[in-house]
Write a protein that holds these residues in place. Structure first.
Motif, PDB file in Angstrom:
ATOM      1  N   ARG A  71       0.872  -1.307   0.381  1.00 37.96           N
ATOM      2  CA  ARG A  71       0.001  -0.107  -0.191  1.00 37.96           C
ATOM      3  C   ARG A  71       1.416   1.301  -0.208  1.00 37.96           C
ATOM      4  N   LEU A 118       1.713   2.820  -2.921  1.00 37.57           N
ATOM      5  CA  LEU A 118       0.841   3.905  -4.050  1.00 37.57           C
ATOM      6  C   LEU A 118       0.029   4.532  -3.427  1.00 37.57           C
ATOM      7  N   ILE A 122      -5.755   8.246  -2.254  1.00 33.19           N
ATOM      8  CA  ILE A 122      -7.242   8.187  -3.921  1.00 33.19           C
ATOM      9  C   ILE A 122      -8.139   8.800  -2.927  1.00 33.19           C
ATOM     10  N   PRO A 178     -11.809  10.367  -3.280  1.00 33.13           N
ATOM     11  CA  PRO A 178     -13.125  10.349  -4.572  1.00 33.13           C
ATOM     12  C   PRO A 178     -14.291  11.923  -3.669  1.00 33.13           C
ATOM     13  N   TYR A 217      -5.609  11.622  -7.303  1.00 30.35           N
ATOM     14  CA  TYR A 217      -4.739   9.948  -6.897  1.00 30.35           C
ATOM     15  C   TYR A 217      -3.559  10.873  -6.800  1.00 30.35           C
ATOM     16  N   HIS A 219     -12.516   2.187 -18.230  1.00 32.73           N
ATOM     17  CA  HIS A 219     -12.053   2.460 -17.296  1.00 32.73           C
ATOM     18  C   HIS A 219     -10.825   1.444 -16.377  1.00 32.73           C
ATOM     19  N   ARG A 220     -10.870   0.520 -16.234  1.00 32.62           N
ATOM     20  CA  ARG A 220     -10.169  -0.072 -15.682  1.00 32.62           C
ATOM     21  C   ARG A 220      -8.996   0.341 -16.057  1.00 32.62           C
ATOM     22  N   GLN A 240      -8.004   3.959 -14.691  1.00 29.42           N
ATOM     23  CA  GLN A 240      -7.502   3.794 -13.440  1.00 29.42           C
ATOM     24  C   GLN A 240      -6.347   3.304 -12.796  1.00 29.42           C
ATOM     25  N   VAL A 255     -13.178   6.822   1.465  1.00 30.43           N
ATOM     26  CA  VAL A 255     -12.323   5.331   1.441  1.00 30.43           C
ATOM     27  C   VAL A 255     -12.077   4.796   2.520  1.00 30.43           C
ATOM     28  N   HIS A 281      -8.057   1.299   1.203  1.00 31.90           N
ATOM     29  CA  HIS A 281      -7.471   1.333  -0.281  1.00 31.90           C
ATOM     30  C   HIS A 281      -8.804   0.367  -1.310  1.00 31.90           C
ATOM     31  N   LEU A 282     -10.071   0.881  -0.226  1.00 28.76           N
ATOM     32  CA  LEU A 282     -11.467   0.822  -1.049  1.00 28.76           C
ATOM     33  C   LEU A 282     -12.145   2.123  -1.531  1.00 28.76           C
ATOM     34  N   VAL A 283     -13.146   1.503  -2.014  1.00 36.25           N
ATOM     35  CA  VAL A 283     -13.438   3.442  -2.382  1.00 36.25           C
ATOM     36  C   VAL A 283     -14.760   2.760  -2.699  1.00 36.25           C
ATOM     37  N   LEU A 321     -16.397  -5.431 -13.634  1.00 38.18           N
ATOM     38  CA  LEU A 321     -16.886  -4.488 -13.436  1.00 38.18           C
ATOM     39  C   LEU A 321     -17.013  -2.909 -12.162  1.00 38.18           C
ATOM     40  N   HIS A 322     -16.764  -2.162 -12.122  1.00 38.87           N
ATOM     41  CA  HIS A 322     -16.896  -0.884 -11.043  1.00 38.87           C
ATOM     42  C   HIS A 322     -18.135  -0.696 -10.895  1.00 38.87           C
ATOM     43  N   HIS A 323     -17.865  -0.215  -9.511  1.00 37.35           N
ATOM     44  CA  HIS A 323     -19.758  -0.088  -9.213  1.00 37.35           C
ATOM     45  C   HIS A 323     -20.513   1.066  -9.792  1.00 37.35           C
ATOM     46  N   GLY A 369      -8.953  -4.312  -5.404  1.00 41.82           N
ATOM     47  CA  GLY A 369      -8.262  -4.712  -7.064  1.00 41.82           C
ATOM     48  C   GLY A 369      -9.373  -4.700  -8.519  1.00 41.82           C
ATOM     49  N   GLY A 410     -11.990  -1.440 -10.357  1.00 40.94           N
ATOM     50  CA  GLY A 410     -12.497   0.133 -10.217  1.00 40.94           C
ATOM     51  C   GLY A 410     -11.227   0.646  -9.533  1.00 40.94           C
ATOM     52  N   GLU A 411     -11.741   1.542  -8.585  1.00 48.50           N
ATOM     53  CA  GLU A 411     -10.658   2.643  -7.929  1.00 48.50           C
ATOM     54  C   GLU A 411     -10.648   1.802  -6.918  1.00 48.50           C
ATOM     55  N   SER A 412     -10.659   0.618  -6.517  1.00 46.26           N
ATOM     56  CA  SER A 412      -9.814   0.189  -4.554  1.00 46.26           C
ATOM     57  C   SER A 412      -9.281  -0.316  -5.390  1.00 46.26           C
ATOM     58  N   LEU A 413      -7.388  -0.141  -4.540  1.00 45.68           N
ATOM     59  CA  LEU A 413      -6.606  -0.864  -4.995  1.00 45.68           C
ATOM     60  C   LEU A 413      -6.126  -1.947  -4.838  1.00 45.68           C
TER      61      LEU A 413
END
Lengths: 899, 296
Positions: free
Chosen positions: A636, A639, A642, A644, A659, A684-685, A688, B22, B28-30, B59-61, B89, B91-94
């Protein structure tokens, strides 16, 4: 029956070509009139037209085909009004096309200059400027790293001339063939100029000494930026033999080199000494034998370990011609060779005797020959000598000296190496006169690294030296910084930005001031021992926790020759190279009885991750929850943060994800504009991941959704393209305020690029249009086509469906007003006073682009073609997510350049 | 030129119902919470369950064709708070190298989402909504976490019954016999497949259903816990579900009560591509939620 060309080699070098331009100039003191290299190659092609010249993966070409392809490239260059000795850059990976490009350049009378894509941009720029390069033949992948001032040609069947005949031009033997850049003591690399006659003399001497035969298959293993590549390519192709180019992809085999040799029946290998040492160790550790097909092994570049030579002999079940080769670039690849007898015993491997037509002299400070057993400086003479250093007459004069030999005045090259004659006439290497360092295949002038270090504001003085353990050398940087605050990591980062990776020391010693001799020079003897040096990145040290991690860390410490290795330290950041990966794998095999493919190591570059990987391979992963947490935390930490958030644009609240870089923050921010409809989800992916990658590069990044799309508010049906253009403008302003960055780049993909092209007054530094939609009207029609086909073709729906009353296109409502609005959208002409790049992936319909009004704009764009397959229009892939590594690389380069 | 652009960005408007978060142990999750429409800055009703949307496949959220956003807004109008988020891993989440199977990871991350909503809004009961693999994740989470009191499962697991095979012959193969392109497609299967570029390879997201007995046991366990469940199937999974009451036949040995209902949209594809299909599907989900968990 293919004739053995080496039978008539001495004569072949002498010109029989009408119109030959007289005696060689500069350093050629021979009375022989030597021919140019293309003439020799063309003669060989006449002798063995159908013989295989090059094998690369599943492809191969005959001599005739290679000659024709080279001729087409030569004609293309001649049609482009390339003049004799004009320098053409090559920035190419190993391939058939790359070899043909080199030959084509020579046949056009021009000279090639290898440009290593791994070099920092300013070093490449310097080389391009110094060599006055106007054209570069370049792989698609590397286009983006080259300055816009050069004309870039990517190899391709459609590019070259149709004329396959040998060019009807006369090339003088003393015409320039290539320029090879080596490290320079003044802080800048210096270009060694090699003429045709030198290349020809060397090629024939090499082929003759090694007794190359038409049945040989020589491995082309090195990158094209070293002169080992010259050795691997040029002599074999004057003998009717085959060159086997190393495949692009890494092998899964534990012993990659043996695997290649066996797969392609390679008979001849030239390896850098360090790599050969590794190969011997790897074979020994894994119980492998020297592959049966090998008949010739040439080791070159550094001092050979006699212990490894003895190990080699124990691994050979058949007779192999083994040579130790020595030679500076200034004397065209190789000057002397030594072939030990089977019963050879000694502590130092000699470098042997000069090649045919080469001379060697060991002289004292007054240029007088030294006596037997006395040490002097080694000088090389003969037609293999370079013309000199490009644009550096001062250096040329110092290195290429006139000398009164017993037969008259000749030019000899001052190697800077100490040597002595052995009783049997062989030469023994005895070290360097100056502080030049040979590291693997690289020759490094410490002054060049010192000059870069001295540019750091905290540096008062610096000194580069090396440490050596078990034959493996490592650079050590001593830095005097007075009262200035500076950390090892800062210096390391500074050098990484300015020098090629192989020149960046990993170990540092920071001193307030240097000890000085009575003459005011740095007293090297009084400097602290390298053992007390600090490794870059050591501030984040985490000690090994398990036995396996301890063993792994010990192996790394020894292989990397660093005082300590933390479990989250990146192998490659510590100075690890692919060469050293092999060494680690050897040790894993011999010490831990653990065999893993090279590829797995690359995927797990920390002690913690490789330990976990090994644990899982053995199904004995006992990692505790705490361990898992630590590994996750370490990942982590690399990275970005984030964030949003929503921001206002007109009546809509737009969703954006910021980011934020965790370290190395630059003053550069990037805004990413998505596409629309099903392409929004498709990309999208990938976008990102692009955001994450740019943030890791130090940029602040904002990805956002237009009004009425994604998470943003706004009316899905009535938002217009003008609204979305306004959204881009507001996202850019928002980014500027949020990040306080001075420089902004904006990237748009597909419809996002088209919208961006219509967005004026952005005041940004760089715009990147990635596969832009050129015509909104065509785009809408295409969306409707996909939609209608989907209704009918029973692939998505269980039954055929009829068009409903709701106007829509593949998942989204498309009322008449929106369709009209989108149809009016067109890709706008560049002209915002900032750099504009067009990024074009494989499968992107460039024809559509070329058909734009104002046809021919492409000259106004910086166009980057990538091999990333996306195929926007291909029905099979309409919904397929994709990856685009080359596009990422190109974008990161473009953004990096504009920082 | 754009008529609505402001010179400078301004903060979101007051009626903004969406709030991004977040969360997760490693930040790491969005996810995005959509507040009930009536909330307007007030705390949502903590007695009402919140809906947590589990992402489908890769697919993302936002969901396929914005399905999850549209559902969130539909639920908001009925007074429900919903939360859509990306698994690590996706969408937006790492991705941070958390171990375990994908089901275990999804369960743990769904629990983290529940923790978040509990601490932010005081909500203690949750309805999980999942499409495709999101449905599998939802069932697994519901089994592990008592806070789950409802589940809306779109194209969840399924098992062929005798009638399924008959329906398959009549409604799938028979209509295709007379379609030339289906013949062509069938023949193409025998030709060498064209190489898919590596950059476009499909991810390894194949679903693994539990065996039927295990699935029946799991559903029974949730029924016994009085978890309200709505199973919705579409024609997009015609290879394992193809008639209205197949659910009843598949799980004939489960002692259902009125906590479980099911629905079959025969003409729909798996992700409700057509706008009218999506509207019907979302109306069904919102209505069921409203009717099962009460109107505001």
């Amino acid at each position: 029956m293919i004739p053995a060309p080496n039978n008539n080699m001495p004569d072949a070098l002498v010109s029989h070509v009408p119109g030959f331009v007289g005696a060689a100039r500069n350093h050629c003191d021979s009375n022989e009139q030597l021919v140019d290299w293309p003439t020799l190659f063309e003669r060989q092609c006449e002798l063995t037209p159908a013989q295989t010249a090059i094998v690369f993966e599943d492809e191969s070409v005959t001599y005739d085909e290679l000659n024709q392809l080279s001729n087409r490239i030569a004609h293309y260059l001649l049609d482009s009004e390339v003049v004799p000795e004009q320098r053409i850059g090559i920035c190419l990976d190993r391939s058939i096309a790359a070899i043909a490009a080199m030959f084509g350049i020579l046949k056009a009378g021009a000279a090639f200059v290898p440009l290593d894509p791994e070099f920092p941009a300013d070093r490449l720029e310097y080389m391009i400027d110094d060599a006055d390069i106007s054209h570069v033949i370049c792989d698609e992948t590397y286009k983006s790293i080259l300055p816009s001032s050069v004309s870039i040609v990517t190899p391709g069947e459609d590019k070259w001339s149709r004329d396959i005949a040998n060019p009807d031009i006369s090339i003088a033997p003393d015409q320039l063939a290539y320029i090879m850049y080596t490290s320079g003591s003044t802080g800048r690399p210096k270009g060694v100029q090699i003429e045709h006659r030198a290349l020809a003399a060397y090629s024939y001497a090499d082929a003759s000494e090694y007794e190359l035969q038409s049945t040989d298959r020589t491995l082309q293993f090195s990158t094209l930026n070293f002169d080992i590549a010259i050795e691997e390519i040029y002599p074999p192709l004057l003998t009717g033999s085959t060159v086997v180019v190393r495949p692009r992809n890494r092998s899964d085999a534990q012993n990659e080199l043996s695997d290649i040799v066996e797969k392609f029946d390679v008979t001849a290998i030239h390896l850098a000494t360090a790599y050969w040492h590794e190969w011997v160790d790897l074979m020994r550790a894994t119980g492998a034998r020297v592959p049966e097909s090998i008949r010739l092994m040439v080791v070159t570049g550094e001092k050979v370990s006699t212990e490894h030579f003895r190990r080699w002999l124990t691994l050979c079940d058949h007779e192999v011609q083994w040579f130790n080769a020595y030679g500076p670039t200034e004397a065209t690849v190789t000057s002397t060779i030594f072939k030990p007898s089977a019963d050879w015993q000694g502590d130092n491997m000699p470098i042997g005797k000069p090649l045919k037509r080469y001379t060697a002299h060991i002289l004292d400070a007054e240029l007088k020959p030294v006596g037997k057993d006395q040490t002097g400086e080694l000088f090389i003479g003969g037609p293999g000598l370079a013309r000199g250093y490009l644009n550096r007459p001062d250096l040329t004069e110092k290195a290429f000296v006139r000398w009164n030999s017993p037969t008259g005045e000749v030019t000899i090259y001052k190697t800077g190496d100490l040597a002595r004659w052995l009783p049997n006439g062989d030469i023994e290497f005895a070290g360097r006169i100056d502080h030049q360092i040979k590291l693997g295949s690289y020759r490094i002038e410490p002054g060049e690294i010192e000059a870069a270090l001295n540019q750091h504001p905290a540096t008062l003085e610096s000194l580069i030296t090396f440490d050596s353990i078990d034959g493996k050398k490592f650079l050590i940087a001593y830095v005097a910084h007075g009262d200035n605050d500076v950390t090892v990591d800062e210096l390391f980062g500074h050098l990484k930005e300015n020098l090629p990776a192989y020149m960046v020391p990993v170990r540092y010693l920071l001193l307030e001031s240097f000890p000085k001799t009575i003459n005011g020079k740095i007293d090297r003897k009084a400097l602290p021992s390298p053992a007390s040096s600090v490794v870059a990145g050591a501030g984040n040290y985490v000690a090994p926790r398990t036995e396996l991690e301890k063993e792994l860390a010990e192996i790394w410490t020894e292989v990397l020759n660093v005082p300590q290795v933390g479990i989250h330290d990146d192998f490659f950041s510590l100075g690890g190279s692919s060469l050293l990966v092999t060494r680690v794998i050897t040790r894993l095999s011999s010490q831990l009885n653990q065999e893993i493919p090279v590829r797995d190591f690359f995927a797990n570059p920390t002690v913690a991750s490789i330990a976990r990987h090994i644990g899982r391979l053995n199904q004995s992963d006992q990692a505790s929850t705490d361990d898992e947490h630590e590994i996750s935390r370490a990942i982590r930490a690399t990275l970005p943060r984030i964030q949003p958030q929503f921001f206002q644009s007109g009546d809509a609240s737009l969703f954006g994800v910021h980011y934020a870089p965790v370290k190395n923050k630059t003053s550069h921010a990037v805004v990413i504009c998505p596409s629309y409809g099903h392409e929004y989800a498709r990309a999208h992916r990938n976008l990102q991941q692009l955001g994450v990658q740019l943030a890791r590069q130090g940029c602040d990044v904002l990805r956002f959704d237009y009004a009425g799309t994604g998470n943003s508010t706004g009316d899905e049906q009535t938002s217009t393209t003008d609204d979305w253009i306004g959204n881009i403008r507001d996202a850019t302003s928002f980014t500027r305020e949020l990040t306080d960055c001075e420089r902004i780049s904006v990237i748009g993909i597909r419809l996002g690029a088209t919208l961006l092209s219509n967005c004026d007054n952005l005041n940004v530094d760089l715009r990147i249009y990635w596969d832009p939609v050129c015509h909104g009207k065509q785009y809408c029609e295409w969306l409707e086509d996909i939609h209608n086909n989907t209704l009918r073709n029973l692939t998505r729906f269980p039954v055929t469906r009829k068009a409903s009353a709701t106007p829509q296109a593949f998942g989204f409502e498309l009322p008449k007003s929106r369709k009209q609005n989108l149809s009016n959208l067109k890709l706008a002409e560049p002209g915002f006073g900032c750099k504009t790049a067009l990024l074009s992936s494989e499968g992107y319909e460039r024809a559509e682009f070329a058909g734009q009004p104002g046809n021919g704009w492409t000259h106004q764009w910086h166009v980057v073609d990538t091999r990333d397959a996306i195929y926007w229009h291909e029905p099979t892939y309409t919904e397929r997510a994709f990856s685009s590594p080359e596009s990422f690389e190109a974008i990161c380069c473009l953004v990096g350049e504009s920082q | 030129m754009n008529k609505v652009t402001l010179d400078k960005p301004t903060p979101p408007s007051h009626d903004q119902l969406d709030r991004p978060f977040v969360f997760g142990e490693y930040d790491h999750l969005v996810g995005v919470a959509t507040l009930p429409g009536h909330a307007d800055g007030q705390t949502p009703d903590s007695d009402r369950p919140a809906i947590i949307m589990m992402t489908p496949g890769m697919l993302h959220h936002v969901g396929p064709y914005r399905m999850y956003v549209q559902l969130a807004r539909g639920l908001s109008k009925e007074g429900f708070l919903s939360f859509r988020f990306d698994l690590s891993g996706i969408g937006e989440s790492l991705a941070v190298g958390t171990s375990g199977t994908s089901l275990e990871r999804a369960t743990s991350e769904a629990a983290a989402a529940m923790d978040l909503l509990q601490s932010e809004f005081g909500i203690e009961k949750f309805i999980l909504f999942g499409l495709c693999s999101g449905a599998d994740d939802s069932v697994h989470t519901a089994l592990k976490d008592d806070r789950v009191t409802g589940a809306i499962l779109l194209d969840a697991c399924g098992f062929a019954t005798k009638r399924f095979y008959w329906q398959r012959a009549c409604s799938h193969y028979l209509p295709r016999v007379f379609k030339p392109f289906t013949w062509r497609r069938s023949l193409e299967k025998f030709l060498p497949a064209e190489d898919t570029p590596a950059s476009l390879a499909i991810g390894d997201d194949i679903r693994e259903f539990p065996d039927r007995d295990q699935a029946a046991k799991e559903i029974q366990s949730l029924v016994d816990r009085n978890v309200k469940m709505r199973f919705v199937y579409t024609g997009g999974v015609g290879h394992y579900y193809n008639y209205e009451n197949q659910f009843r036949d598949m799980f004939h040995d489960v002692a259902f009560n009125d906590s479980v209902s099911w629905k079959y949209f025969q003409k729909f594809d798996h992700v409700a591509t057509l706008c009218e299909d999506r509207k019907l599907l979302l109306t069904d989900i919102v209505d069921w939620t409203k009717n099962t968990f009460g109107t505001h």
